[in-house]
Design a protein around this motif. Structure first.
Motif, PDB file in Angstrom:
ATOM      1  N   THR A  70      -0.740   3.364   0.553  1.00  0.00           N
ATOM      2  CA  THR A  70      -1.464   3.650   1.790  1.00  0.00           C
ATOM      3  C   THR A  70      -1.188   5.107   2.178  1.00  0.00           C
ATOM      4  N   TRP A  71      -2.009   5.605   3.089  1.00  0.00           N
ATOM      5  CA  TRP A  71      -1.801   6.989   3.546  1.00  0.00           C
ATOM      6  C   TRP A  71      -0.373   7.130   4.066  1.00  0.00           C
ATOM      7  N   THR A  72       0.076   6.100   4.777  1.00  0.00           N
ATOM      8  CA  THR A  72       1.419   6.167   5.354  1.00  0.00           C
ATOM      9  C   THR A  72       2.486   6.137   4.271  1.00  0.00           C
ATOM     10  N   SER A  78      -4.107  10.793   6.699  1.00  0.00           N
ATOM     11  CA  SER A  78      -5.273   9.940   6.472  1.00  0.00           C
ATOM     12  C   SER A  78      -6.566  10.732   6.653  1.00  0.00           C
ATOM     13  N   THR A  79      -7.484  10.606   5.697  1.00  0.00           N
ATOM     14  CA  THR A  79      -8.788  11.271   5.817  1.00  0.00           C
ATOM     15  C   THR A  79      -9.834  10.325   6.382  1.00  0.00           C
ATOM     16  N   ALA A 100      -5.560   3.933   0.568  1.00  0.00           N
ATOM     17  CA  ALA A 100      -6.308   3.174   1.580  1.00  0.00           C
ATOM     18  C   ALA A 100      -5.507   3.135   2.867  1.00  0.00           C
ATOM     19  N   GLU A 101      -6.187   2.682   3.893  1.00  0.00           N
ATOM     20  CA  GLU A 101      -5.511   2.542   5.186  1.00  0.00           C
ATOM     21  C   GLU A 101      -4.584   1.327   5.140  1.00  0.00           C
ATOM     22  N   ALA A 128     -14.110   7.832  -5.945  1.00  0.00           N
ATOM     23  CA  ALA A 128     -14.868   6.901  -5.090  1.00  0.00           C
ATOM     24  C   ALA A 128     -14.429   7.036  -3.654  1.00  0.00           C
ATOM     25  N   GLN A 129     -15.318   6.688  -2.789  1.00  0.00           N
ATOM     26  CA  GLN A 129     -14.982   6.552  -1.376  1.00  0.00           C
ATOM     27  C   GLN A 129     -15.836   5.396  -0.875  1.00  0.00           C
TER      28      GLN A 129
END
Ligand code: GCV
Length: 671
Positions: A70-72, A78-79, A100-101, A128-129
């Motif tokens: 995760t971003w954290t 985080s984008t 991912a979040e 990918a997004q």
């Protein structure tokens, strides 16, 4: 008890690599999310076989070439806002990042990575997004505890046998992988027709088994729901009423729900078929569907549970002589007036069409009419009326047409996809659900090609805008990587036209229902004509079709304008739905320039020729196909051809006898 086999035939997730890669996979799973155990297992079971060597670490050693977190956990800023299920994949400093979040996003990100690996994309070119369009991407099983499956064409139930649970962990994990790999995030395991045994699924007798399954599915991001019997307070609770406004009934449900969440904290809630096809419901007590649904929703609310309440409510004891009742009107007539009366954790479940999953029908006008009530669309992946997984009938083109349909509910460009995703109605759309087509057959779906329907459903539920051709190709490339490209192309082209071919040799111009009553396979033109089910074609010597115009049942008025007027007007009503909306003479000229009778003859003759063409194409690849796959599909095609011939001859003969009009081309019509 019969053992559930886990020796599964190939599907898109499990095929071997045809082009092994030359690099190593050095994967770092950074963080402590429980989902990492699932991703680790998926990596070992599926991704590892594509690499020369695979190593997985639980921190970034600096040597890994793929990093998931995760971003954290990765300490990255985080984008884009991709929500709890979205993910992004990018390469940076010569390594691939799946970020991912939240952990469910990581799972879907890993599946995306796996797909690209299968398709041979170079590692650092994967990018990918993604974020799903729909909150719920659900499937409904119509499985019974005796092991049978209502409208199931792929063997016995995956979950039940002999009145109990199969509890085969390997099989359940393979199934959970299959579903989550295409983004499905919720399921019911039992039939909406909840019989005596299944009514007890919410009791202590079965809760441990349900809890076991719910926990397993949760590991794959899948939330488990149960279908319940509305009359449970009577059938298992010992009360003498199920009246939703009786305190004793509401209390009883509250106690049940408390017990369920005590065993299953991740439990999703209930699906209810009430006052429909002899199932009990609030009408027995003079109450509305809002009364019934809200009482159950209140019990679920403290736990975050949802109540899916089906809108498939109509009079199934209609007198065929009664021309004033039109079944197509029923869902709208029952539910549109209740808009806004439902609790916020009630989700109305609306069948895509106003009748019942026919090969072609209009889009339900209830979708778009609900402005202040949560709802999902219900599709049918299992091929009840579309060939029963004997005839090939690839359904994503049908679903795409439905999803792209412009309801004009909030003015032009209010598509079904925008409504059910909530984009066009402030979040009242909650997504999609579908009756699934899987069972205990080795290939999951009876006909191997029918796997593509499950695959396509998942893809469209995730992103209704995805290109249909890309979905079909992707499924074939992942499922049959060992076949030469030209063979896969043939499979894709058969799949892509199969719905229209099936339509052409079955019931014409949107009329539907000319199936054998009960099991619904094969032709029987008058099978439902004098029945109580409200499904008639009204053919006589002059013409056929159901008058749903303003002069007829006035069903057209349930649509927003200009949709209603387009259907009302013979000149603008699309040919393929003509007989759904109008009663016309056999000599009526379609926009195609053909008369109705000539269209009936032509499409039925063409349909059979198309099936012959499928067979010829398959035969042309005989040498390139493994014997088992060749035989499997050939046997199905032979049955499909026999079915198409029977449809052609019965429908053509019937309408020749009715109309006395000859086929312009003088082909054989039995007298
Ligand atoms: C589960 C149709 C099917 C029934 C099904 C029903 C429903 O009528 O034939 O088998 O029952 O739809 O959707 O509830």
């Amino acid at each position: 008890m019969e053992t559930v086999t886990t020796d599964r035939e190939a599907c898109w997730l499990t095929t071997e690599s045809s082009k092994p890669r030359t690099e190593k996979l050095l994967l770092s799973l950074v963080g402590d999310a429980p989902m990492f155990a699932t991703i680790r297992r998926l990596c070992q079971n599926h991704a590892a076989k594509f690499f020369v060597e695979t190593a997985i670490t639980d921190r970034d050693t600096g040597k890994s070439n793929v990093i998931i977190g995760t971003w954290t956990s990765l300490g990255k800023e985080s984008t884009p806002n991709l929500g709890s299920e979205g993910y992004t994949i990018f390469s940076e400093e010569g390594r691939l990042w799946i970020v991912a979040e939240e952990e469910r996003g990581l799972l879907y990100g890993f599946y995306h990575f796996l797909k690209e690996i299968q398709l041979g994309t170079p590692l650092l070119e994967i990018s990918a997004q993604e974020k799903p369009a729909n909150v719920f991407r659900m499937i409904n099983h119509w499985d019974n505890m005796d092991g049978s499956v209502e409208r199931g064409y792929a063997g016995r139930s995956l979950f039940f046998e002999g009145g109990s649970f199969t509890k085969d962990e390997d099989c359940m994990r393979s199934y959970a992988e299959l579903l989550s790999s295409v983004g499905i995030n919720a399921l019911t395991i039992n039939n909406v027709n909840v019989h005596e045994q299944e009514s007890a699924l919410i009791t202590n007798r079965w809760l441990p088994e349900v809890a076991w399954l719910a926990k397993l599915f949760q590991e794959y991001g899948l939330t488990l729901f149960l279908s319940i019997n509305y009359a449970s307070p009577i059938t298992i609770g010992g009360l003498d009423t199920a009246d939703p406004l009786e305190t004793s009934v509401a209390d009883w449900w509250e106690r049940q729900v408390e017990r369920i969440y005590g065993s299953i904290p991740s439990f999703g809630g209930f699906v209810v078929k009430a006052d429909s096809e002899h199932r009990p419901g609030p009408f027995s007590y003079g109450r509305t569907h809002a009364d019934g649904a809200n009482m159950l929703a209140k019990a679920l609310k403290p736990y975050g549970g949802h109540l899916f309440w089906r809108c498939f409510v109509y009079d199934c004891l209609q007198d065929w002589r009664d021309r004033s009742t039109d079944r197509a009107r029923a869902a709208y007539d029952h539910f549109a007036p209740l808009d806004g009366a439902f609790a916020d954790n009630v989700i109305l479940q609306i069948k895509s069409g106003p009748m019942d999953f026919q090969v072609r029908e209009a889009v339900s006008p209830l979708i778009g009419a609900l402005k202040q009530t949560k709802h999902v669309i219900e599709l049918q992946i299992t091929q009840e009326y579309t060939g029963q997984q004997i005839d090939v009938c690839y359904l994503p083109p049908q679903w795409k047409e439905i999803l792209d349909f412009d309801t004009h509910a909030n003015g032009k460009d209010t598509t079904v996809a925008d409504l059910v995703s909530g984009r066009a109605n402030g979040g009242f759309g909650q997504g999609m659900t579908a009756v699934v087509n899987t069972g205990r057959d080795e290939n999951w779906t009876g006909h191997s090609f029918a796997q593509a329907n499950l695959y396509g459903y998942g893809q469209l539920a995730w992103n209704p805008k995805r290109c249909l051709h890309a979905i079909a190709e992707e499924w074939a490339d992942r499922t049959y990587p060992y076949l030469p490209k030209n063979v896969r192309k043939t499979i894709v082209s058969i799949q892509e036209c199969s719905w229209i071919v099936y339509e052409s040799y079955t019931s014409p111009l949107g009329i539907g229902w000319m199936v054998n009553p009960g099991h619904h396979y094969g032709p029987n033109v008058n099978g439902y004509e004098f029945s109580p089910w409200g499904t008639y074609h009204f053919s006589d010597r002059n013409g056929l079709g159901v008058d749903r115009t303003r002069k007829g049942s006035n069903y057209v008025s349930q649509y927003a304008e200009p949709v209603g007027s387009r259907y009302e007007n013979l000149q603008t009503c699309p040919d393929e739905l003509l007989l759904f909306f109008h009663h016309v003479p056999y000599t009526h000229v379609l926009t195609s320039g053909k008369t109705v009778i000539q269209h009936i003859y032509d499409s039925h003759f063409d349909g059979v020729e198309q099936v012959k063409a499928f067979i010829a194409a398959w035969e042309s690849h005989k040498q390139e196909l493994p014997e088992a796959l060749y035989q499997h599909v050939r046997v199905k095609f032979d049955a499909q051809l026999a079915n198409a011939v029977e449809w052609r001859d019965q429908v053509n003969t019937y309408y020749y006898r009715m109309s006395g009009i000859e086929d312009k081309h003088g082909r054989t019509i039995y007298r």
